[in-house]
Design a protein around this motif. Structure first.
Motif, PDB file in Angstrom:
ATOM      1  N   GLU A  93       0.847  -1.185   0.000  1.00 44.69           N
ATOM      2  CA  GLU A  93       0.000   0.000   0.000  1.00 44.69           C
ATOM      3  C   GLU A  93       0.889   1.243   0.000  1.00 44.69           C
ATOM      4  N   ASN A  94       0.616   2.168  -0.896  1.00 43.22           N
ATOM      5  CA  ASN A  94       1.412   3.390  -0.984  1.00 43.22           C
ATOM      6  C   ASN A  94       0.779   4.480  -0.123  1.00 43.22           C
ATOM      7  N   LYS A  95       1.276   4.606   1.106  1.00 37.32           N
ATOM      8  CA  LYS A  95       0.743   5.590   2.037  1.00 37.32           C
ATOM      9  C   LYS A  95       1.420   6.947   1.834  1.00 37.32           C
ATOM     10  N   THR A  96       0.734   8.004   2.240  1.00 38.83           N
ATOM     11  CA  THR A  96       1.243   9.360   2.094  1.00 38.83           C
ATOM     12  C   THR A  96       1.221  10.074   3.443  1.00 38.83           C
ATOM     13  N   PHE A  97       1.868  11.248   3.499  1.00 41.52           N
ATOM     14  CA  PHE A  97       1.799  12.059   4.713  1.00 41.52           C
ATOM     15  C   PHE A  97       0.343  12.365   5.064  1.00 41.52           C
ATOM     16  N   GLY A  98      -0.463  12.585   4.029  1.00 39.63           N
ATOM     17  CA  GLY A  98      -1.884  12.886   4.259  1.00 39.63           C
ATOM     18  C   GLY A  98      -2.618  11.755   4.957  1.00 39.63           C
ATOM     19  N   ASP A  99      -2.252  10.504   4.636  1.00 38.65           N
ATOM     20  CA  ASP A  99      -2.880   9.360   5.299  1.00 38.65           C
ATOM     21  C   ASP A  99      -2.578   9.371   6.788  1.00 38.65           C
ATOM     22  N   ILE A 100      -1.367   9.814   7.144  1.00 38.97           N
ATOM     23  CA  ILE A 100      -0.997   9.906   8.554  1.00 38.97           C
ATOM     24  C   ILE A 100      -1.744  11.059   9.217  1.00 38.97           C
ATOM     25  N   LEU A 101      -1.750  12.203   8.552  1.00 34.58           N
ATOM     26  CA  LEU A 101      -2.351  13.408   9.131  1.00 34.58           C
ATOM     27  C   LEU A 101      -3.848  13.234   9.393  1.00 34.58           C
ATOM     28  N   ARG A 103      -5.486  10.850  10.359  1.00 34.42           N
ATOM     29  CA  ARG A 103      -5.834  10.028  11.518  1.00 34.42           C
ATOM     30  C   ARG A 103      -5.996  10.877  12.778  1.00 34.42           C
ATOM     31  N   GLY A 104      -5.516  12.123  12.722  1.00 30.04           N
ATOM     32  CA  GLY A 104      -5.728  13.049  13.820  1.00 30.04           C
ATOM     33  C   GLY A 104      -4.984  12.711  15.103  1.00 30.04           C
ATOM     34  N   LYS A 105      -3.856  12.052  14.999  1.00 34.85           N
ATOM     35  CA  LYS A 105      -3.087  11.672  16.180  1.00 34.85           C
ATOM     36  C   LYS A 105      -2.031  12.735  16.505  1.00 34.85           C
ATOM     37  N   GLU A 106      -1.623  12.771  17.778  1.00 35.21           N
ATOM     38  CA  GLU A 106      -0.685  13.805  18.203  1.00 35.21           C
ATOM     39  C   GLU A 106       0.779  13.371  18.142  1.00 35.21           C
ATOM     40  N   LEU A 107       1.029  12.138  17.753  1.00 39.03           N
ATOM     41  CA  LEU A 107       2.398  11.659  17.646  1.00 39.03           C
ATOM     42  C   LEU A 107       2.637  11.018  16.288  1.00 39.03           C
ATOM     43  N   ALA A 177       4.319  22.541   9.119  1.00 38.51           N
ATOM     44  CA  ALA A 177       3.244  23.331   8.529  1.00 38.51           C
ATOM     45  C   ALA A 177       1.876  22.915   9.050  1.00 38.51           C
ATOM     46  N   ASN A 178       1.818  21.693   9.587  1.00 42.50           N
ATOM     47  CA  ASN A 178       0.545  21.189  10.121  1.00 42.50           C
ATOM     48  C   ASN A 178       0.525  21.160  11.650  1.00 42.50           C
ATOM     49  N   GLY A 179       1.369  21.989  12.247  1.00 39.09           N
ATOM     50  CA  GLY A 179       1.281  22.224  13.679  1.00 39.09           C
ATOM     51  C   GLY A 179       2.041  21.285  14.588  1.00 39.09           C
ATOM     52  N   TYR A 180       2.946  20.497  14.036  1.00 39.76           N
ATOM     53  CA  TYR A 180       3.725  19.558  14.849  1.00 39.76           C
ATOM     54  C   TYR A 180       5.049  20.193  15.270  1.00 39.76           C
ATOM     55  N   LYS A 181       5.424  19.995  16.533  1.00 41.84           N
ATOM     56  CA  LYS A 181       6.761  20.343  16.982  1.00 41.84           C
ATOM     57  C   LYS A 181       7.693  19.186  16.602  1.00 41.84           C
ATOM     58  N   ILE A 182       8.902  19.520  16.214  1.00 39.15           N
ATOM     59  CA  ILE A 182       9.849  18.515  15.737  1.00 39.15           C
ATOM     60  C   ILE A 182      10.944  18.315  16.775  1.00 39.15           C
ATOM     61  N   VAL A 183      11.085  17.095  17.267  1.00 36.67           N
ATOM     62  CA  VAL A 183      12.136  16.794  18.241  1.00 36.67           C
ATOM     63  C   VAL A 183      12.907  15.558  17.788  1.00 36.67           C
ATOM     64  N   ALA A 184      14.184  15.529  18.146  1.00 34.56           N
ATOM     65  CA  ALA A 184      15.021  14.388  17.779  1.00 34.56           C
ATOM     66  C   ALA A 184      15.830  13.951  18.982  1.00 34.56           C
ATOM     67  N   GLY A 201       0.922  17.792  23.325  1.00 35.97           N
ATOM     68  CA  GLY A 201       0.483  18.220  22.008  1.00 35.97           C
ATOM     69  C   GLY A 201       1.135  17.454  20.871  1.00 35.97           C
ATOM     70  N   LYS A 202       1.068  18.032  19.691  1.00 31.22           N
ATOM     71  CA  LYS A 202       1.479  17.335  18.471  1.00 31.22           C
ATOM     72  C   LYS A 202       2.994  17.377  18.292  1.00 31.22           C
ATOM     73  N   HIS A 203       3.590  16.183  18.155  1.00 34.93           N
ATOM     74  CA  HIS A 203       5.039  16.074  17.993  1.00 34.93           C
ATOM     75  C   HIS A 203       5.416  15.056  16.925  1.00 34.93           C
ATOM     76  N   LEU A 204       6.461  15.383  16.190  1.00 33.81           N
ATOM     77  CA  LEU A 204       7.150  14.418  15.336  1.00 33.81           C
ATOM     78  C   LEU A 204       8.453  14.090  16.045  1.00 33.81           C
ATOM     79  N   ILE A 205       8.641  12.818  16.414  1.00 30.60           N
ATOM     80  CA  ILE A 205       9.854  12.388  17.101  1.00 30.60           C
ATOM     81  C   ILE A 205      10.744  11.647  16.114  1.00 30.60           C
ATOM     82  N   ILE A 206      12.018  12.045  16.082  1.00 23.48           N
ATOM     83  CA  ILE A 206      12.965  11.485  15.111  1.00 23.48           C
ATOM     84  C   ILE A 206      14.028  10.654  15.816  1.00 23.48           C
ATOM     85  N   VAL A 207      14.290   9.477  15.264  1.00 25.85           N
ATOM     86  CA  VAL A 207      15.410   8.651  15.718  1.00 25.85           C
ATOM     87  C   VAL A 207      16.333   8.431  14.521  1.00 25.85           C
TER      88      VAL A 207
END
Length: 258
Positions: A93-101, A103-107, A177-184, A201-207
């Motif tokens: 299945e070819n998922k996109t950023f939009g498919d993730i967004l 879902r309305g999740k904060e992580l 751009a969609n309101g997520y704070k970016i942390v690594a 709140g909304k975060h993108l966590i990077i490893v």
């Protein structure tokens, strides 16, 4: 009818799926084991067919095409040491950023150039457990449909959208751009003890990569760089473990009263 010929089209397709090139060409991958196949069916995975081993008394409730392979053919395709006698060929299945967004999740979690398939599988499984919106694998990560990853996810791959083969900068720009704070997670001089970090709140966590970590150019785009304290002389934590620790702290801060 029991399939015994190596010239059978289903057998030839299954053999192609043992390589990354073959999986890419066919747009399919293999899952193995009774629980995995049943879970995939229950979660609506796009299954091309079911393959069972000759003499295996298993009842898989499905209307998908089912083929019986002679023992030698089944074992040739199978990757597991102790096969359970059933596998399925699934369409990618070819998922996109939009498919993730949507879902309305904060992580959301992102793996940058992670190479170990067990680590990636564990990240996907963890993301499912903490209710993350999705997992993103950048260019340089191990092939998403590597059999070791599929096994390690424990069918989490059918529950969490996974986007792969993308650039780190594109991911960060989109989610910022969609309101997520970016942390690594990284052991830099300016890194903050992640227990002191506000992960509400909304975060993108990077490893990052197992050997080199998160790239400096990626760290420069983050809102915060966090480090996990270690009470020893250990050089670092395993990448998947680090992601799990940070993800569960996000979960705690967003779901539990302090």
């Amino acid at each position: 009818m029991i399939i015994t010929s190596r010239e059978n089209s289903v057998f030839k397709t299954a053999m192609l799926l043992k390589t990354a090139k073959g999986r890419s060409e066919k747009g399919m991958f293999i899952i193995e084991g009774v629980r995995s196949v049943r879970d995939a069916l229950s979660k609506g995975a796009d299954i091309f067919c079911i393959i069972q081993k000759e003499g295996t008394d298993l009842k898989i409730d499905t209307d998908k095409p089912t083929y019986i392979f002679a023992k030698k053919l089944f074992d040739t395709v199978c990757e597991t040491v102790t096969p359970q006698g059933v596998m399925a060929l699934c369409r990618m299945e070819n998922k996109t950023f939009g498919d993730i967004l949507k879902r309305g999740k904060e992580l959301v979690v992102m793996c940058e150039a992670l190479q170990d398939p067990g680590n990636i599988g564990t990240v996907i499984r963890t993301a499912h457990a903490v209710g993350a919106g999705g997992v993103i694998l950048t260019k340089g990560c191990c092939d998403l449909y590597n059999p070791k990853i599929i096994r390690a996810t424990m069918t989490g791959i059918f529950s969490v959208p996974v986007v792969s083969n993308v650039q780190s900068g594109d991911v960060i720009e989109y989610f910022k751009a969609n309101g997520y704070k970016i942390v690594a997670g990284a052991l830099t001089d300016s890194a903050v003890d992640f227990y002191d970090a506000d992960l509400s709140g909304k975060h993108l966590i990077i490893v990052g990569n197992e050997g080199s970590g998160v790239r400096p150019e990626t760290l420069s785009m983050c809102d915060a760089v966090l480090k996990i304290p270690m009470d020893s002389q250990a050089e670092s934590l395993n990448a998947a473990v680090s992601l799990a620790v940070m993800s569960y702290e996000h979960y705690r801060q967003n779901t539990k009263k302090l």
